[in-house]
Design a protein around this motif. Sequence first.
Motif, PDB file in Angstrom:
ATOM      1  N   ASP A  82       0.829  -1.216   0.000  1.00  0.00           N
ATOM      2  CA  ASP A  82       0.000   0.000   0.000  1.00  0.00           C
ATOM      3  C   ASP A  82       0.857   1.258   0.000  1.00  0.00           C
ATOM      4  O   ASP A  82       0.510   2.248  -0.652  1.00  0.00           O
ATOM      5  CB  ASP A  82      -0.937   0.015   1.214  1.00  0.00           C
ATOM      6  N   LEU A  83       1.972   1.243   0.710  1.00  0.00           N
ATOM      7  CA  LEU A  83       2.879   2.392   0.772  1.00  0.00           C
ATOM      8  C   LEU A  83       3.304   2.827  -0.636  1.00  0.00           C
ATOM      9  O   LEU A  83       3.349   4.022  -0.938  1.00  0.00           O
ATOM     10  CB  LEU A  83       4.106   2.042   1.613  1.00  0.00           C
ATOM     11  N   HIS A  84       3.606   1.871  -1.483  1.00  0.00           N
ATOM     12  CA  HIS A  84       4.025   2.167  -2.852  1.00  0.00           C
ATOM     13  C   HIS A  84       2.883   2.838  -3.630  1.00  0.00           C
ATOM     14  O   HIS A  84       3.083   3.855  -4.298  1.00  0.00           O
ATOM     15  CB  HIS A  84       4.455   0.865  -3.536  1.00  0.00           C
ATOM     16  N   VAL A  85       1.698   2.266  -3.537  1.00  0.00           N
ATOM     17  CA  VAL A  85       0.550   2.801  -4.274  1.00  0.00           C
ATOM     18  C   VAL A  85       0.168   4.182  -3.754  1.00  0.00           C
ATOM     19  O   VAL A  85      -0.193   5.069  -4.537  1.00  0.00           O
ATOM     20  CB  VAL A  85      -0.649   1.827  -4.207  1.00  0.00           C
ATOM     21  N   GLU A  86       0.277   4.389  -2.444  1.00  0.00           N
ATOM     22  CA  GLU A  86      -0.020   5.710  -1.874  1.00  0.00           C
ATOM     23  C   GLU A  86       0.962   6.756  -2.392  1.00  0.00           C
ATOM     24  O   GLU A  86       0.583   7.879  -2.710  1.00  0.00           O
ATOM     25  CB  GLU A  86       0.042   5.649  -0.341  1.00  0.00           C
ATOM     26  N   ALA A  87       2.225   6.390  -2.510  1.00  0.00           N
ATOM     27  CA  ALA A  87       3.251   7.326  -2.984  1.00  0.00           C
ATOM     28  C   ALA A  87       3.161   7.544  -4.491  1.00  0.00           C
ATOM     29  O   ALA A  87       3.479   8.627  -4.990  1.00  0.00           O
ATOM     30  CB  ALA A  87       4.637   6.813  -2.608  1.00  0.00           C
ATOM     31  N   ALA A  88       2.743   6.511  -5.217  1.00  0.00           N
ATOM     32  CA  ALA A  88       2.665   6.580  -6.681  1.00  0.00           C
ATOM     33  C   ALA A  88       1.400   5.830  -7.124  1.00  0.00           C
ATOM     34  O   ALA A  88       1.471   4.644  -7.456  1.00  0.00           O
ATOM     35  CB  ALA A  88       3.906   5.972  -7.311  1.00  0.00           C
ATOM     36  N   PRO A  89       0.249   6.496  -7.126  1.00  0.00           N
ATOM     37  CA  PRO A  89      -1.016   5.817  -7.450  1.00  0.00           C
ATOM     38  C   PRO A  89      -1.014   5.091  -8.791  1.00  0.00           C
ATOM     39  O   PRO A  89      -1.694   4.070  -8.945  1.00  0.00           O
ATOM     40  CB  PRO A  89      -2.041   6.957  -7.444  1.00  0.00           C
ATOM     41  N   ASN A  90      -0.240   5.552  -9.747  1.00  0.00           N
ATOM     42  CA  ASN A  90      -0.184   4.907 -11.059  1.00  0.00           C
ATOM     43  C   ASN A  90       0.588   3.586 -11.037  1.00  0.00           C
ATOM     44  O   ASN A  90       0.671   2.898 -12.040  1.00  0.00           O
ATOM     45  CB  ASN A  90       0.424   5.874 -12.083  1.00  0.00           C
ATOM     46  N   SER A  91       1.154   3.244  -9.868  1.00  0.00           N
ATOM     47  CA  SER A  91       1.887   1.980  -9.736  1.00  0.00           C
ATOM     48  C   SER A  91       0.960   0.817  -9.404  1.00  0.00           C
ATOM     49  O   SER A  91       1.386  -0.338  -9.448  1.00  0.00           O
ATOM     50  CB  SER A  91       2.968   2.100  -8.661  1.00  0.00           C
ATOM     51  N   ASP A  92      -0.285   1.089  -9.109  1.00  0.00           N
ATOM     52  CA  ASP A  92      -1.240   0.045  -8.734  1.00  0.00           C
ATOM     53  C   ASP A  92      -1.390  -0.971  -9.871  1.00  0.00           C
ATOM     54  O   ASP A  92      -1.303  -0.620 -11.050  1.00  0.00           O
ATOM     55  CB  ASP A  92      -2.597   0.668  -8.410  1.00  0.00           C
ATOM     56  N   TYR A  93      -1.628  -2.216  -9.501  1.00  0.00           N
ATOM     57  CA  TYR A  93      -1.768  -3.266 -10.495  1.00  0.00           C
ATOM     58  C   TYR A  93      -3.126  -3.203 -11.178  1.00  0.00           C
ATOM     59  O   TYR A  93      -4.145  -2.924 -10.542  1.00  0.00           O
ATOM     60  CB  TYR A  93      -1.579  -4.641  -9.854  1.00  0.00           C
ATOM     61  N   CYS A  94      -3.140  -3.467 -12.476  1.00  0.00           N
ATOM     62  CA  CYS A  94      -4.391  -3.432 -13.239  1.00  0.00           C
ATOM     63  C   CYS A  94      -4.744  -4.791 -13.844  1.00  0.00           C
ATOM     64  O   CYS A  94      -5.876  -5.000 -14.265  1.00  0.00           O
ATOM     65  CB  CYS A  94      -4.323  -2.360 -14.321  1.00  0.00           C
ATOM     66  N   ARG A  95      -3.774  -5.710 -13.909  1.00  0.00           N
ATOM     67  CA  ARG A  95      -4.036  -7.043 -14.446  1.00  0.00           C
ATOM     68  C   ARG A  95      -2.825  -7.930 -14.160  1.00  0.00           C
ATOM     69  O   ARG A  95      -1.829  -7.477 -13.616  1.00  0.00           O
ATOM     70  CB  ARG A  95      -4.319  -6.991 -15.938  1.00  0.00           C
ATOM     71  N   THR A  96      -2.923  -9.193 -14.546  1.00  0.00           N
ATOM     72  CA  THR A  96      -1.784 -10.111 -14.474  1.00  0.00           C
ATOM     73  C   THR A  96      -1.545 -10.690 -15.866  1.00  0.00           C
ATOM     74  O   THR A  96      -2.439 -10.670 -16.716  1.00  0.00           O
ATOM     75  CB  THR A  96      -2.025 -11.269 -13.480  1.00  0.00           C
ATOM     76  N   GLU A  97      -0.332 -11.178 -16.080  1.00  0.00           N
ATOM     77  CA  GLU A  97       0.025 -11.881 -17.310  1.00  0.00           C
ATOM     78  C   GLU A  97       0.732 -13.167 -16.936  1.00  0.00           C
ATOM     79  O   GLU A  97       1.534 -13.179 -16.000  1.00  0.00           O
ATOM     80  CB  GLU A  97       0.988 -11.055 -18.180  1.00  0.00           C
ATOM     81  N   SER A  98       0.450 -14.223 -17.651  1.00  0.00           N
ATOM     82  CA  SER A  98       1.162 -15.470 -17.480  1.00  0.00           C
ATOM     83  C   SER A  98       2.490 -15.356 -18.229  1.00  0.00           C
ATOM     84  O   SER A  98       2.518 -14.936 -19.386  1.00  0.00           O
ATOM     85  CB  SER A  98       0.339 -16.624 -18.040  1.00  0.00           C
ATOM     86  N   ILE A  99       3.582 -15.690 -17.551  1.00  0.00           N
ATOM     87  CA  ILE A  99       4.916 -15.543 -18.140  1.00  0.00           C
ATOM     88  C   ILE A  99       5.766 -16.776 -17.870  1.00  0.00           C
ATOM     89  O   ILE A  99       5.475 -17.565 -16.978  1.00  0.00           O
ATOM     90  CB  ILE A  99       5.650 -14.294 -17.585  1.00  0.00           C
ATOM     91  N   SER A 100       6.833 -16.887 -18.629  1.00  0.00           N
ATOM     92  CA  SER A 100       7.865 -17.885 -18.367  1.00  0.00           C
ATOM     93  C   SER A 100       8.935 -17.253 -17.489  1.00  0.00           C
ATOM     94  O   SER A 100       9.222 -16.060 -17.624  1.00  0.00           O
ATOM     95  CB  SER A 100       8.499 -18.352 -19.676  1.00  0.00           C
ATOM     96  N   VAL A 101       9.493 -18.052 -16.605  1.00  0.00           N
ATOM     97  CA  VAL A 101      10.581 -17.621 -15.731  1.00  0.00           C
ATOM     98  C   VAL A 101      11.753 -18.566 -15.969  1.00  0.00           C
ATOM     99  O   VAL A 101      11.557 -19.780 -16.076  1.00  0.00           O
ATOM    100  CB  VAL A 101      10.170 -17.650 -14.244  1.00  0.00           C
ATOM    101  N   THR A 102      12.950 -18.020 -16.063  1.00  0.00           N
ATOM    102  CA  THR A 102      14.143 -18.823 -16.323  1.00  0.00           C
ATOM    103  C   THR A 102      15.299 -18.313 -15.473  1.00  0.00           C
ATOM    104  O   THR A 102      15.444 -17.104 -15.271  1.00  0.00           O
ATOM    105  CB  THR A 102      14.533 -18.734 -17.818  1.00  0.00           C
TER     106      THR A 102
END
Length: 176
Positions: A82-102
Motif C-alpha cells: 500500500d505504501l508504494h501505491v499511496e506514494a505513486a497511485p499509477n503503480s497500482d496493479y491493473c491485471r496479471t500476465e502469465s509468463i515464463s521464468v528462467t
Amino acid sequence: QVVVDIGANQGQFAKGLRKAGYLGEIISFEPLMDAHKVLLEESRHDNNWHIHERIAIGEFNGTAEINVSKNSVSSSLLSIKDLHVEAAPNSDYCRTESISVTKLDDVLHQYQVAAQNYFIKIDVQGYEKNVLAGAINSVAHASGIHCELSLVELYEGEELWQEMLNKFSDLGYELW
C-alpha cells in the motif's frame, strides 16, 4: 564488454547507455508483453542490442503470473505494498500476465558471454534476491552489477538495500 539488461521494460536503460556512447552488446530480458513489443521495435536498427524471447529472470524455470502496473515500470512478480501505491497511485496493479521464468544461469550461455567481460543490470521491482538465486554462476563471472534497491519495503517479501548489499558482499562485490 556485454551488458546483460534484466528487467529491461521498454529499453530505458539500454537507450541511456547508447546516449552515453556505449556501442557494445546489450542483451535485454523483459517479461511483459507490451513492453517486450516496444523493446523489439526500439532495438530493430541496433545490431548489437539483442532482445531475448519474453521471459522473466528468476530462481526457477517454469511459469508464473506477473502483476502488471498501470505505469508498467512498477510491475512485479511480487505483490505491491500500500505504501508504494499511496506514494505513486499509477503503480497500482491493473491485471496479471502469465509468463515464463528462467534462471540466468540456464540462459546466458546462449549468448556465448561466459568468456567475455560482461556487466549485469538488475531492475526487477523487489525480485532481486530471486534473480540472484538463479544467477550464482553468472554473477560469479560478471565484472560488475548495477542493481536498483529499495530503502523501504515496496513489494511483499523484497529484501531491502542493506540485506542486498550483504548478499553482494558475500558474492565478492563491493559497493562502488
